[in-house]
Design an enzyme around this catalytic site. Structure first.
Site, short mmCIF file in Angstrom:
data_model
loop_
_atom_site.label_atom_id
_atom_site.label_comp_id
_atom_site.label_asym_id
_atom_site.label_seq_id
_atom_site.Cartn_x
_atom_site.Cartn_y
_atom_site.Cartn_z
N ASN A 9 0.87 -1.18 0.00
CA ASN A 9 0.00 0.00 0.00
C ASN A 9 0.91 1.23 0.00
O ASN A 9 1.41 1.63 1.04
CB ASN A 9 -0.89 -0.04 1.25
CG ASN A 9 -1.77 1.18 1.38
OD1 ASN A 9 -1.86 1.99 0.46
ND2 ASN A 9 -2.42 1.34 2.53
N LYS A 11 0.30 4.28 -0.43
CA LYS A 11 -0.27 5.54 0.09
C LYS A 11 0.20 6.70 -0.79
O LYS A 11 0.12 6.61 -2.02
CB LYS A 11 0.14 5.71 1.56
CG LYS A 11 -0.22 4.48 2.41
CD LYS A 11 -0.05 4.68 3.87
CE LYS A 11 -0.39 3.39 4.61
NZ LYS A 11 -0.34 3.53 6.05
N HIS A 96 -10.02 1.40 4.50
CA HIS A 96 -8.74 1.61 5.22
C HIS A 96 -8.96 2.62 6.35
O HIS A 96 -9.70 3.59 6.19
CB HIS A 96 -7.66 2.10 4.25
CG HIS A 96 -6.29 2.06 4.85
ND1 HIS A 96 -5.86 3.02 5.74
CD2 HIS A 96 -5.29 1.16 4.75
CE1 HIS A 96 -4.63 2.70 6.14
NE2 HIS A 96 -4.26 1.58 5.55
N GLU A 98 -7.22 4.97 7.39
CA GLU A 98 -6.89 6.37 7.07
C GLU A 98 -8.02 7.02 6.28
O GLU A 98 -8.21 8.24 6.36
CB GLU A 98 -5.54 6.42 6.31
CG GLU A 98 -4.38 6.18 7.29
CD GLU A 98 -3.10 5.66 6.68
OE1 GLU A 98 -2.98 5.61 5.45
OE2 GLU A 98 -2.20 5.29 7.46
N GLU A 165 -6.01 -4.57 10.50
CA GLU A 165 -5.02 -3.54 10.74
C GLU A 165 -5.40 -2.71 11.97
O GLU A 165 -6.16 -1.74 11.85
CB GLU A 165 -4.95 -2.58 9.54
CG GLU A 165 -4.54 -3.22 8.26
CD GLU A 165 -3.88 -2.21 7.32
OE1 GLU A 165 -2.76 -2.45 6.91
OE2 GLU A 165 -4.49 -1.16 7.06
N GLY A 171 1.87 2.55 10.96
CA GLY A 171 2.82 3.64 10.72
C GLY A 171 3.89 3.78 11.79
O GLY A 171 4.48 4.84 11.94
N SER A 213 2.77 -1.70 10.78
CA SER A 213 4.19 -1.78 11.16
C SER A 213 4.82 -3.13 10.84
O SER A 213 5.59 -3.66 11.64
CB SER A 213 4.37 -1.42 12.64
OG SER A 213 3.87 -0.13 12.85
#
Ligand code: PGA
Length: 252
Positions: A9, A11, A96, A98, A165, A171, A213
């Site tokens: 991913n 991003k 997701h 985010e 996740e 992150g 992570s």
């Protein structure tokens, strides 16, 4: 055991088409020597068409990081699932965290998933709790995310991928990821809920990935002890050398 699936991913980490293409070229060379993993890449949507061509014949799938909950019409800036498919995308990440943090709710995740599936994109549904509670209420939270996103979607089971996740682990670094034991417990729970929604036979076929992570340092343990079918990788998927460490760690 099936080949572990790694989804990169990207991003907004990669914004140059040259860099994206050179990543795919290196990846193809690596996978030729080392075919023990399956790799899917979710670049920024504008690179999908070009990378799809670059990846042709290699087994690498290219997809998008999100698709709109709307099918068509006056929706400035939205990415229709049909347009993504026409550009060569083969899968779509939906729900997701985010995107959820930017205001997308469960209804949007459900509609995006349905749009993706309807147009022939394999939906990669992300679920994950914001924090872990001592009373275990994060399990109920995950169940609710799965049930709402899969409402009316029983027929899509064959191509569905679920990515667990936990938001608190995204992150950061390998030390902050979940332990393999915690992961295994959650994977069993997710599979049980999927079996209730989609039936046991289909639920057993669905790949459950972990994301948050994942780095070369924690890949092998999470894969072998966590009971997952692979990983959704963020920051460590945008630098080829770091991603290669994860590919290599899947082989041991
Ligand atoms: P991370 O991101 O690997 O950088 O934690 C994972 C993701 O958000 O998909």
């Amino acid at each position: 055991m099936r080949k572990p699936l790694l989804i990169a991913n990207w991003k907004m980490y990669i914004d140059s088409p040259q860099e994206a293409k050179s990543f795919v070229a290196s990846l193809k060379r690596t996978l030729k020597k080392n075919s023990g993993v399956e790799v899917w890449i979710a670049p920024p949507a504008v690179f999908v068409s070009e990378l799809g061509k670059a990846a042709k014949g290699s087994g690498i799938k290219v997809g998008v990081q999100t698709v709109s909950a709307y099918e068509e019409g006056a929706r400035t800036g939205e990415l229709a699932a049909a347009a993504a498919r026409a550009a060569g995308a083969q899968f779509a990440i939906v729900g997701h965290s985010e995107r959820r943090a930017m205001g997308e709710g469960s209804e949007q995740a459900q509609k995006s998933l349905a749009n993706a599936a309807r147009t022939g994109l394999a939906p990669v549904l992300c679920v994950g709790e914001r924090a872990r509670e001592d009373d275990g209420s994060h399990f109920a939270f995950i169940e609710e995310q799965l049930r709402s996103a899969l409402k009316g979607a029983q027929s899509l089971a064959s191509r569905l991928v679920v990515a667990y996740e936990p938001v608190w682990a995204i992150g950061k670094t390998a030390q902050d990821a979940l332990t393999p034991q915690e992961l295994e417990e959650m994977v069993i729970f997710i599979r049980k809920v999927l079996a209730e929604i989609l039936g046991r036979k289909d639920a057993l076929k669905i790949k459950i990935l972990y994301g948050g992570s994942v780095e070369g340092a924690n890949t092998a343990r999470l894969l072998h002890e966590g009971g997952v079918s692979g990983f959704l990788v963020g920051h460590a998927s945008a630098k080829f050398d770091e991603f290669k460490e994860i590919i290599d760690a899947c082989q041991v």
